[in-house]
Design an enzyme around this catalytic site. Structure first.
Site, short mmCIF file in Angstrom:
data_model
loop_
_atom_site.label_atom_id
_atom_site.label_comp_id
_atom_site.label_asym_id
_atom_site.label_seq_id
_atom_site.Cartn_x
_atom_site.Cartn_y
_atom_site.Cartn_z
CB ALA A 63 31.92 40.95 44.59
N GLY A 108 37.19 41.90 44.89
CA GLY A 108 36.79 42.75 46.00
C GLY A 108 37.58 42.45 47.27
CD GLU A 111 38.05 46.12 43.98
OE1 GLU A 111 37.11 45.33 44.24
OE2 GLU A 111 37.99 46.96 43.05
CD GLU A 131 37.92 42.52 40.09
OE1 GLU A 131 39.07 42.26 39.64
OE2 GLU A 131 37.72 42.96 41.23
#
Ligand code: DAK
Length: 259
Positions: A63, A108, A111, A131
């Site tokens: 992200a 992300g 993910e 993270e």
């Protein structure tokens, strides 16, 4: 669809291309673009399977931290569903999907790869869920899909430590399925799913749904999901074609129509 995410279709395979140099950091625009591309790939009859590809250098480094840094708690409450939606949309494509991973697949980005059916990684690729090093936890399915894929102990190792994992280790723990030289990642991933073009698409869809939904429930409920999806396939033309072809001509491939 945004220019940061494109769906390119060729030979029955849709390639969802993330294109936000230098790191394909997943800002809100790219997240919206990914959702739109997944929807289009799901709906289009000329897309039998999907490759997610970030280009030759990087898959996605997560992200967009610069965008997230400025967000408040209430911003995140409003925004967090979107963050989960882009991986949900990908996992929900009712067709075979594969992530073609070059360079970094972090946070992300990892993910996104986890939401595909398979992962092909470059031999110099780096994966991870870093993270915690930012004071947060994975929020787009990382704690759930990673644990389901590699088991809770290995998922906790990766998520607690935030450490980066090379391609060989990723292969050894089942985080990726194939490791190839970087230049061959896209073609290998494409080859892996191109075989499903011209296939019995409703049977493939039912198989994916039975496996994915079945993993969420107890065995008896999973068997019931399987039974219902199995029975439903007797309403398809391809079921009739496949069986008729076998009875009259022997083992396939049968001339399926995706109907
Ligand atoms: N976001 C924004 N910019 C990034 C970035 C990222 N994730 N990763 C790299 N960049 C930028 C760098 O800031 C740098 O920008 P400039 O300084 O040139 O302006 C440029 O990309 C090149 O990066 P580096 O100079 O750092 O390049 P290196 O080769 O030295 O290192 C690296 C590459 C990928 C190892 C390093 O950049 C890095 O560690 N990046 C961050 C990786 C990371 O921590 N990723 C996880 C982000 S958190 C949620 C759902 C999901 C999420 C959150 C919530 N909810 C549903 C609530 C997801 C969270 C995350 O993914």
């Amino acid at each position: 669809m945004t220019e940061l995410v494109r769906l390119e279709v060729e030979g029955g395979v849709g390639t969802i291309r993330l294109d936000r140099p230098p790191m394909n950091a997943l800002n809100a625009e790219i997240q919206h673009g990914l959702i739109a591309a997944c929807r289009e790939a799901s709906e289009r009859a000329d897309v039998a399977a999907v490759v997610v590809w970030g280009g030759e250098k990087v898959f996605a480094a997560g992200a967009d931290i610069k965008q997230m840094e400025a967000m408040s708690y209430t911003d995140m409450v409003d925004h967090s569903a979107l963050l989960q939606d882009f991986t949900r949309a990908l996992a929900g494509i009712p067709k075979p999907t594969v992530a073609a991973i070059t360079g970094y697949a972090l946070g992300g980005g990892c993910e996104v790869a986890l939401a595909c059916d398979w992962r092909v990684a470059a031999d110099d690729a780096t994966l991870g869920q870093p993270e915690v090093t930012l004071g947060i936890i994975p929020g787009a399915g990382g704690t759930q899909r990673l644990a389901r894929l590699v088991g809770p102990a290995k998922a906790k190792d990766l998520v607690f430590s935030g450490r980066f994992v090379g391609a060989e280790e990723a292969l050894a723990i089942g985080l990726v399925d194939r490791v190839v030289p970087a230049a061959e990642v896209y073609d290998t991933a494409r080859e892996l799913v191109a075989r499903y073009a011209g296939g019995p698409s409703y049977a493939l869809r039912a198989a994916k749904e039975a496996i994915d939904r079945g993993l969420e429930v107890d065995l008896e409920s999973g068997l019931e999901i399987e039974r219902m999806l199995f029975s439903g396939l007797f309403a398809t033309k391809d079921r009739a074609t496949g069986m008729k072809h076998f009875v009259e001509k022997g083992k396939g491939p049968a001339p399926f129509e995706g109907a």
